[in-house]
Write a protein that holds these residues in place. Structure first.
Motif, PDB file in Angstrom:
ATOM      1  N   LYS A   2       0.816  -1.208   0.000  1.00  0.00           N
ATOM      2  CA  LYS A   2       0.000   0.000   0.000  1.00  0.00           C
ATOM      3  C   LYS A   2       0.855   1.266   0.000  1.00  0.00           C
ATOM      4  CE  LYS A   2      -0.587   0.982   4.918  1.00  0.00           C
ATOM      5  NZ  LYS A   2      -1.507   1.491   5.920  1.00  0.00           N
ATOM      6  N   GLU A   3       0.272   2.321  -0.531  1.00  0.00           N
ATOM      7  CA  GLU A   3       0.926   3.630  -0.532  1.00  0.00           C
ATOM      8  C   GLU A   3       0.991   4.174   0.901  1.00  0.00           C
ATOM      9  OE1 GLU A   3       2.099   6.050  -3.093  1.00  0.00           O
ATOM     10  OE2 GLU A   3       2.504   4.069  -3.913  1.00  0.00           O
ATOM     11  N   ARG A   4       1.999   4.938   1.178  1.00  0.00           N
ATOM     12  CA  ARG A   4       2.156   5.570   2.488  1.00  0.00           C
ATOM     13  C   ARG A   4       2.208   7.086   2.326  1.00  0.00           C
ATOM     14  NH1 ARG A   4       3.932   3.136   7.553  1.00  0.00           N
ATOM     15  NH2 ARG A   4       4.233   0.921   7.214  1.00  0.00           N
ATOM     16  N   ASN A   5       1.919   7.780   3.429  1.00  0.00           N
ATOM     17  CA  ASN A   5       2.207   9.206   3.462  1.00  0.00           C
ATOM     18  C   ASN A   5       3.706   9.400   3.276  1.00  0.00           C
ATOM     19  OD1 ASN A   5      -0.504   9.840   4.100  1.00  0.00           O
ATOM     20  ND2 ASN A   5      -0.124   9.460   6.267  1.00  0.00           N
ATOM     21  N   ALA A  97       5.902  14.418  11.580  1.00  0.00           N
ATOM     22  CA  ALA A  97       5.825  13.330  10.596  1.00  0.00           C
ATOM     23  C   ALA A  97       4.486  12.608  10.603  1.00  0.00           C
ATOM     24  CB  ALA A  97       6.960  12.339  10.841  1.00  0.00           C
ATOM     25  N   GLY A  98       3.917  12.402  11.779  1.00  0.00           N
ATOM     26  CA  GLY A  98       2.680  11.638  11.846  1.00  0.00           C
ATOM     27  C   GLY A  98       2.940  10.148  11.691  1.00  0.00           C
ATOM     28  N   SER A  99       1.859   9.378  11.675  1.00  0.00           N
ATOM     29  CA  SER A  99       1.975   7.923  11.597  1.00  0.00           C
ATOM     30  C   SER A  99       1.758   7.451  10.163  1.00  0.00           C
ATOM     31  CB  SER A  99       0.952   7.264  12.530  1.00  0.00           C
ATOM     32  OG  SER A  99      -0.357   7.666  12.163  1.00  0.00           O
ATOM     33  N   ASP A 100       2.046   6.173   9.960  1.00  0.00           N
ATOM     34  CA  ASP A 100       1.819   5.535   8.663  1.00  0.00           C
ATOM     35  C   ASP A 100       2.511   6.280   7.530  1.00  0.00           C
ATOM     36  OD1 ASP A 100       0.722   3.395   7.213  1.00  0.00           O
ATOM     37  OD2 ASP A 100      -0.916   4.652   6.486  1.00  0.00           O
ATOM     38  N   ALA A 101       3.747   6.705   7.791  1.00  0.00           N
ATOM     39  CA  ALA A 101       4.481   7.502   6.797  1.00  0.00           C
ATOM     40  C   ALA A 101       5.812   6.857   6.460  1.00  0.00           C
ATOM     41  CB  ALA A 101       4.716   8.917   7.327  1.00  0.00           C
ATOM     42  N   VAL A 102       6.277   7.171   5.264  1.00  0.00           N
ATOM     43  CA  VAL A 102       7.678   6.945   4.914  1.00  0.00           C
ATOM     44  C   VAL A 102       8.379   8.285   5.107  1.00  0.00           C
ATOM     45  CG1 VAL A 102       9.299   6.444   3.053  1.00  0.00           C
ATOM     46  CG2 VAL A 102       7.239   5.051   3.311  1.00  0.00           C
ATOM     47  N   TYR A 122      12.177   5.247  -1.322  1.00  0.00           N
ATOM     48  CA  TYR A 122      10.788   5.036  -0.879  1.00  0.00           C
ATOM     49  C   TYR A 122      10.388   3.567  -1.031  1.00  0.00           C
ATOM     50  CZ  TYR A 122       5.657   5.264  -0.943  1.00  0.00           C
ATOM     51  OH  TYR A 122       4.316   5.039  -0.703  1.00  0.00           O
ATOM     52  N   GLU A 123      10.637   3.017  -2.221  1.00  0.00           N
ATOM     53  CA  GLU A 123      10.245   1.632  -2.493  1.00  0.00           C
ATOM     54  C   GLU A 123      10.999   0.664  -1.581  1.00  0.00           C
ATOM     55  OE1 GLU A 123       7.821   0.734  -4.374  1.00  0.00           O
ATOM     56  OE2 GLU A 123       7.405   2.664  -5.345  1.00  0.00           O
ATOM     57  N   ALA A 124      12.284   0.921  -1.358  1.00  0.00           N
ATOM     58  CA  ALA A 124      13.070   0.039  -0.499  1.00  0.00           C
ATOM     59  C   ALA A 124      12.622   0.126   0.954  1.00  0.00           C
ATOM     60  CB  ALA A 124      14.556   0.380  -0.620  1.00  0.00           C
ATOM     61  N   ALA A 125      12.242   1.343   1.396  1.00  0.00           N
ATOM     62  CA  ALA A 125      11.746   1.493   2.767  1.00  0.00           C
ATOM     63  C   ALA A 125      10.448   0.723   2.966  1.00  0.00           C
ATOM     64  CB  ALA A 125      11.556   2.975   3.100  1.00  0.00           C
ATOM     65  N   LEU A 126       9.579   0.738   1.967  1.00  0.00           N
ATOM     66  CA  LEU A 126       8.344  -0.037   2.056  1.00  0.00           C
ATOM     67  C   LEU A 126       8.641  -1.530   2.205  1.00  0.00           C
ATOM     68  CD1 LEU A 126       5.997   1.550  -0.659  1.00  0.00           C
ATOM     69  CD2 LEU A 126       5.854   1.824   1.823  1.00  0.00           C
ATOM     70  N   GLN A 127       9.663  -1.982   1.492  1.00  0.00           N
ATOM     71  CA  GLN A 127       9.972  -3.415   1.486  1.00  0.00           C
ATOM     72  C   GLN A 127      10.771  -3.859   2.703  1.00  0.00           C
ATOM     73  OE1 GLN A 127      11.765  -4.710  -2.169  1.00  0.00           O
ATOM     74  NE2 GLN A 127      11.989  -6.840  -1.496  1.00  0.00           N
ATOM     75  N   TYR A 128      11.724  -3.017   3.127  1.00  0.00           N
ATOM     76  CA  TYR A 128      12.657  -3.445   4.169  1.00  0.00           C
ATOM     77  C   TYR A 128      12.504  -2.692   5.488  1.00  0.00           C
ATOM     78  CZ  TYR A 128      15.030  -5.568   0.160  1.00  0.00           C
ATOM     79  OH  TYR A 128      15.324  -6.308  -0.960  1.00  0.00           O
ATOM     80  N   GLY A 129      11.671  -1.660   5.507  1.00  0.00           N
ATOM     81  CA  GLY A 129      11.516  -0.864   6.724  1.00  0.00           C
ATOM     82  C   GLY A 129      12.404   0.356   6.751  1.00  0.00           C
ATOM     83  N   GLY A 130      13.473   0.332   5.957  1.00  0.00           N
ATOM     84  CA  GLY A 130      14.380   1.476   5.881  1.00  0.00           C
ATOM     85  C   GLY A 130      15.396   1.266   4.788  1.00  0.00           C
TER      86      GLY A 130
END
Length: 225
Positions: A2-5, A97-102, A122-130
């Motif tokens: 899913k997309e993130r903020n 920053a808020g929640s549910d964000a990259v 961005y894509e790598a953070a979604l996959q690996y957390g950072g």
């Protein structure tokens, strides 16, 4: 996935000391606009829903407003007062920053960051957390310990760049840790909580402007684009 903020925390607390300039380096002219303008524009243009948090000394707020006047349409940006160290400045920025964000944390004086690298992080953070961007070392290096120095294998070392990019649920708890002088960047803070740092290929052009020669190189690279 899913997309993130998306939140970019741009840290711009530098001075002009190494530039031999009374003007802080982030406000120096780079091809007709301030260095910081190019940095902000890169993130504002990478994703239409990007929110930008600009962290800088309160004394520089007026200069920052002048930078923003170069935009035909002001980006979604919040100015935040910096702290005594990079750690404390980023911590102040994370309050927005808020929640549910990259969250991207980027040096204000890296104005040549590309859209491709921002999206890769961005894509790598979604996959690996950072994810943090790195480039190879070209030069031979030696370790100096007291009076002894020895060559080391440069293949085992990487040069670290920004934006250091993490999910908010990774970065926000990490920055609740007590400050440690060993926290030299966001990755070292996240590692303290046991998070593994994922590396992505950085860019040779993603230089950090700290000395007069860097400004000359950045201008030449911008002219090529």
């Amino acid at each position: 996935m899913k997309e993130r903020n998306k939140v970019a925390i741009i840290v711009a607390g530098g001075s002009g000391s190494r530039m031999q300039s009374a003007v802080p380096k982030q406000f120096l002219d780079l091809n007709g606009k301030p260095v910081l303008y190019h940095t902000i524009a890169a993130f504002a243009g990478a994703y239409p829903d990007m929110r930008i948090v600009l962290v800088l000394p309160e004394a520089h707020f007026e200069s920052a407003e002048k930078v923003l006047s170069y935009f035909a349409q002001r980006p979604d940006i919040t100015l935040v007062k910096g702290g005594d160290t990079r750690f404390h400045s980023v911590k102040n920025g994370l309050q927005q920053a808020g929640s549910d964000a990259v969250v991207f944390v980027h040096d204000g004086v890296r104005p040549l960051i590309s859209t491709a690298l921002i999206r890769s992080c961005y894509e790598a953070a979604l996959q690996y957390g950072g994810a943090i961007p790195v480039i190879d070392m070209k030069d031979s290096i030696r370790v100096v310990e007291g009076d002894v120095n020895r060559a080391v294998d440069r293949e085992k070392y990487k040069i670290i760049q920004t934006p250091q990019t993490f999910l908010s649920e990774v970065l926000l708890p990490a920055f609740e840790l007590p400050y440690d002088p060993l926290f030299t960047d966001e990755a070292t803070v996240a590692e303290r909580l046991g998070h593994r740092v994922h590396l992505v290929p950085g860019e040779e052009a993603n230089i950090k402007i700290t000395k007069p020669l860097d400004l000359v190189i950045a201008a030449a690279l911008l002219n090529e684009r």
